[in-house]
Design a protein around this motif. Structure first.
Motif, PDB file in Angstrom:
ATOM      1  N   PRO A   1       0.827  -1.213   0.000  1.00  0.00           N
ATOM      2  CA  PRO A   1       0.000   0.000   0.000  1.00  0.00           C
ATOM      3  C   PRO A   1       0.859   1.260   0.000  1.00  0.00           C
ATOM      4  O   PRO A   1       1.864   1.337   0.722  1.00  0.00           O
ATOM      5  CB  PRO A   1      -0.810  -0.122   1.303  1.00  0.00           C
ATOM      6  N   ALA A   2       0.483   2.232  -0.820  1.00  0.00           N
ATOM      7  CA  ALA A   2       1.225   3.488  -0.894  1.00  0.00           C
ATOM      8  C   ALA A   2       1.165   4.214   0.450  1.00  0.00           C
ATOM      9  O   ALA A   2       0.137   4.201   1.142  1.00  0.00           O
ATOM     10  CB  ALA A   2       0.655   4.369  -2.004  1.00  0.00           C
ATOM     11  N   ALA A   3       2.275   4.840   0.824  1.00  0.00           N
ATOM     12  CA  ALA A   3       2.359   5.550   2.097  1.00  0.00           C
ATOM     13  C   ALA A   3       1.788   6.963   1.969  1.00  0.00           C
ATOM     14  O   ALA A   3       1.680   7.514   0.871  1.00  0.00           O
ATOM     15  CB  ALA A   3       3.812   5.623   2.551  1.00  0.00           C
ATOM     16  N   VAL A   4       1.446   7.551   3.097  1.00  0.00           N
ATOM     17  CA  VAL A   4       0.965   8.937   3.133  1.00  0.00           C
ATOM     18  C   VAL A   4       2.137   9.849   3.491  1.00  0.00           C
ATOM     19  O   VAL A   4       2.789   9.647   4.525  1.00  0.00           O
ATOM     20  CB  VAL A   4      -0.175   9.107   4.151  1.00  0.00           C
ATOM     21  N   PRO A   5       2.447  10.828   2.649  1.00  0.00           N
ATOM     22  CA  PRO A   5       3.599  11.704   2.908  1.00  0.00           C
ATOM     23  C   PRO A   5       3.429  12.585   4.142  1.00  0.00           C
ATOM     24  O   PRO A   5       2.305  12.919   4.544  1.00  0.00           O
ATOM     25  CB  PRO A   5       3.669  12.579   1.642  1.00  0.00           C
ATOM     26  N   LYS A   6       4.576  12.964   4.748  1.00  0.00           N
ATOM     27  CA  LYS A   6       4.604  14.032   5.745  1.00  0.00           C
ATOM     28  C   LYS A   6       4.547  15.336   4.969  1.00  0.00           C
ATOM     29  O   LYS A   6       5.407  15.593   4.127  1.00  0.00           O
ATOM     30  CB  LYS A   6       5.877  13.949   6.574  1.00  0.00           C
ATOM     31  N   VAL A   7       3.562  16.179   5.243  1.00  0.00           N
ATOM     32  CA  VAL A   7       3.195  17.227   4.303  1.00  0.00           C
ATOM     33  C   VAL A   7       3.369  18.636   4.867  1.00  0.00           C
ATOM     34  O   VAL A   7       3.028  18.898   6.027  1.00  0.00           O
ATOM     35  CB  VAL A   7       1.724  17.042   3.864  1.00  0.00           C
ATOM     36  N   LEU A   8       3.894  19.531   4.016  1.00  0.00           N
ATOM     37  CA  LEU A   8       3.781  20.961   4.233  1.00  0.00           C
ATOM     38  C   LEU A   8       2.644  21.414   3.327  1.00  0.00           C
ATOM     39  O   LEU A   8       2.773  21.460   2.106  1.00  0.00           O
ATOM     40  CB  LEU A   8       5.082  21.673   3.860  1.00  0.00           C
ATOM     41  N   LEU A   9       1.479  21.699   3.949  1.00  0.00           N
ATOM     42  CA  LEU A   9       0.256  21.933   3.184  1.00  0.00           C
ATOM     43  C   LEU A   9       0.153  23.369   2.678  1.00  0.00           C
ATOM     44  O   LEU A   9       0.640  24.310   3.317  1.00  0.00           O
ATOM     45  CB  LEU A   9      -0.963  21.635   4.058  1.00  0.00           C
ATOM     46  N   PHE A  10      -0.494  23.524   1.529  1.00  0.00           N
ATOM     47  CA  PHE A  10      -0.856  24.842   1.048  1.00  0.00           C
ATOM     48  C   PHE A  10      -1.978  25.392   1.936  1.00  0.00           C
ATOM     49  O   PHE A  10      -2.740  24.618   2.529  1.00  0.00           O
ATOM     50  CB  PHE A  10      -1.343  24.780  -0.408  1.00  0.00           C
ATOM     51  N   PRO A  11      -2.109  26.724   2.026  1.00  0.00           N
ATOM     52  CA  PRO A  11      -3.185  27.306   2.850  1.00  0.00           C
ATOM     53  C   PRO A  11      -4.565  26.800   2.424  1.00  0.00           C
ATOM     54  O   PRO A  11      -4.857  26.658   1.241  1.00  0.00           O
ATOM     55  CB  PRO A  11      -3.047  28.813   2.568  1.00  0.00           C
ATOM     56  N   GLY A  12      -5.379  26.492   3.428  1.00  0.00           N
ATOM     57  CA  GLY A  12      -6.744  26.069   3.163  1.00  0.00           C
ATOM     58  C   GLY A  12      -6.958  24.570   3.139  1.00  0.00           C
ATOM     59  O   GLY A  12      -8.102  24.104   3.051  1.00  0.00           O
ATOM     60  N   PHE A  13      -5.875  23.785   3.202  1.00  0.00           N
ATOM     61  CA  PHE A  13      -6.007  22.332   3.162  1.00  0.00           C
ATOM     62  C   PHE A  13      -5.644  21.709   4.506  1.00  0.00           C
ATOM     63  O   PHE A  13      -4.887  22.277   5.297  1.00  0.00           O
ATOM     64  CB  PHE A  13      -5.136  21.741   2.046  1.00  0.00           C
ATOM     65  N   LYS A  14      -6.176  20.503   4.750  1.00  0.00           N
ATOM     66  CA  LYS A  14      -5.992  19.810   6.016  1.00  0.00           C
ATOM     67  C   LYS A  14      -5.314  18.457   5.785  1.00  0.00           C
ATOM     68  O   LYS A  14      -5.373  17.912   4.679  1.00  0.00           O
ATOM     69  CB  LYS A  14      -7.352  19.593   6.696  1.00  0.00           C
ATOM     70  N   PRO A  15      -4.678  17.886   6.817  1.00  0.00           N
ATOM     71  CA  PRO A  15      -4.016  16.588   6.662  1.00  0.00           C
ATOM     72  C   PRO A  15      -4.925  15.509   6.100  1.00  0.00           C
ATOM     73  O   PRO A  15      -4.476  14.645   5.341  1.00  0.00           O
ATOM     74  CB  PRO A  15      -3.554  16.257   8.082  1.00  0.00           C
ATOM     75  N   GLU A  16      -6.197  15.535   6.451  1.00  0.00           N
ATOM     76  CA  GLU A  16      -7.117  14.499   5.957  1.00  0.00           C
ATOM     77  C   GLU A  16      -7.419  14.641   4.469  1.00  0.00           C
ATOM     78  O   GLU A  16      -8.041  13.761   3.864  1.00  0.00           O
ATOM     79  CB  GLU A  16      -8.418  14.502   6.755  1.00  0.00           C
ATOM     80  N   ASP A  17      -6.981  15.748   3.844  1.00  0.00           N
ATOM     81  CA  ASP A  17      -7.156  15.919   2.397  1.00  0.00           C
ATOM     82  C   ASP A  17      -6.116  15.158   1.585  1.00  0.00           C
ATOM     83  O   ASP A  17      -6.283  14.964   0.378  1.00  0.00           O
ATOM     84  CB  ASP A  17      -7.059  17.406   2.011  1.00  0.00           C
TER      85      ASP A  17
END
Length: 419
Positions: free
Chosen positions: A279-295
């Motif tokens: 299964p593909a992993a979920v990246p550790k993310v620096l998100l753009f404004p307006g988005f959440k980790p669950e996105d």
């Protein structure tokens, strides 16, 4: 008993001796081997429509709208779900695609030839960041941009590349990658220097071949505004460089790492054409404004070919500024690179890192070393929204699923080392 070190040395030598050159462009359906009229290529290992991630489905919908196979997203989904379009991995056709990686027959592609082994690789033109097809967006602005890239960008770039080729000045992509590493790129999520070098190299030939200066200015402005434009070219250079290392008896050298947003998969030189997946992993993310980790959608794209070559996250120590885009600190970037030396065959003889006293980048992932150390390769990657049609939500770091490497290592032991 198989001599794994000898086999891996041969694989490494094939990669290091590669000479990937940009030799031309063409429409995908006309130049990519065995690409059917109703076929869409995609990133990662094989997958059927029902299991596809949101961004991959979104990119397929967009490609079908672009091709005119459907007039609405709903119609495209219906056609795709009925099996009226064939899906196949880019890697099965000597091609690569970033993120969703979708290539349709009418899309222009670059043709990169490895002059050492006379093999070719193919890749699309880079659209830029944000709301783009490769991140699963398919709004009218996305389709309009793709059509502009086909009708305006492609003819101008093709003419300039042809002019350079006919003048015996074929563009040496390996040399551009080596220079860019000394200028702060790592060639996966940071291609600012490489894109500038590419434009600087090609610009005289664009001017010489131009028959429409207004369109040329439009193209140059687009390239200047798209710091990621070289990514696709770097991926094709990597694919052309690594592909000859596949198929060496006894080699535990990883020749493909790829993700489709659902599965992560690898291929190993001495283990034939079998995909080993997890299964593909979920990246550790620096998100753009307006988005959440669950996105955040699980990892996606063929761009891991850059790490397979020995750059990308394996060269993060060369690109301290990238942490502004992917998160972390400059020291984190150095630590990732140092860790990758533990699982690779050797160091690169052309790609090196100034900060590490010009030490060669860690090159040649050894699936046995990954299984033995428990250290899986790290990637720096763009991040797509889970839902089709949204696009990019950020960028980050992802640790590849070690399960795929363990499966491959077990298969290797069974094939070559079992008594």
């Amino acid at each position: 008993m198989v001599d794994v070190n000898k086999a891996n040395k041969e694989a490494l030598e094939r990669v290091l001796s590669a000479r990937p050159m940009l030799v031309g462009m063409g429409l995908a359906g006309e130049v990519i081997p065995e690409m059917g009229e109703r076929m869409l290529l995609h990133a990662g290992p094989p997958i059927e429509w029902e299991r596809m991630s949101g961004p991959l489905k979104g990119a397929i919908i967009g490609a079908m709208l672009y091709e005119g196979w459907a007039s609405t997203p709903e119609e495209a989904e219906k056609i795709a779900s009925k099996g009226e379009v064939e899906f196949d991995p880019c890697h099965h056709h000597h091609a690569v695609g970033p993120m969703a990686g979708v290539i349709s027959p009418s899309m222009p592609v670059f043709i990169v030839e490895n002059k050492t082994f006379n093999n070719e690789a193919y890749v699309t033109q880079n659209e830029g960041l944000g709301k783009v097809l490769r991140y699963g967006a398919y709004s009218q602005e996305v389709i309009d941009r793709l059509r502009w890239m086909e009708k305006v960008l492609y003819p101008i770039l093709n003419a300039g590349i042809k002019r350079a080729y006919d003048s015996d000045n074929t563009i040496d992509l390996k040399n551009l990658i080596a220079q860019a590493l000394h200028m702060g790129d790592e060639l996966h999520n940071r291609n600012k220097a490489a894109t500038s070098l590419f434009l600087r190299t090609l610009f005289p030939y664009l001017v010489e071949s131009s028959i429409d200066n207004k369109a040329l200015a439009e193209v140059v402005r687009f390239l200047d505004s798209n710091d990621h434009f070289f990514l696709n070219l770097g991926m094709a250079a990597a694919k052309a460089s690594v592909e000859p290392a596949h198929g060496i008896e006894g080699s535990s050298y990883v020749t493909i790492m790829a993700r489709n947003g659902t599965d992560f998969g690898i291929k190993v030189s001495g283990l034939g054409d079998k995909w080993f997946t997890a299964p593909a992993a979920v990246p550790k993310v620096l998100l753009f404004p307006g988005f959440k980790p669950e996105d955040v959608n699980p990892d996606i794209g063929d761009s891991a070919i850059m790490e397979t070559l020995g750059v990308g996250a394996f060269a993060l120590a060369a690109a301290p500024a990238i942490v502004q885009f992917i998160g972390g600190t400059p020291q984190d970037a150095v630590n990732y690179t140092l860790e990758m030396y533990e699982i690779t065959v050797s160091e690169n003889n052309m790609f090196n890192i100034p900060y590490l006293n010009f030490r060669g980048t860690p090159t040649g992932i050894d699936v046995l070393k990954v299984a033995e150390t428990g250290i899986s390769p790290v990637l720096d990657t763009g991040v797509a929204h889970k839902q089709p049609g949204v696009g990019q939500v950020g960028a980050g770091i992802v640790r590849t699923p070690i399960e795929a490497f363990v499966k491959a290592a077990e298969n290797y032991v069974e094939k070559y080392l079992a008594e």
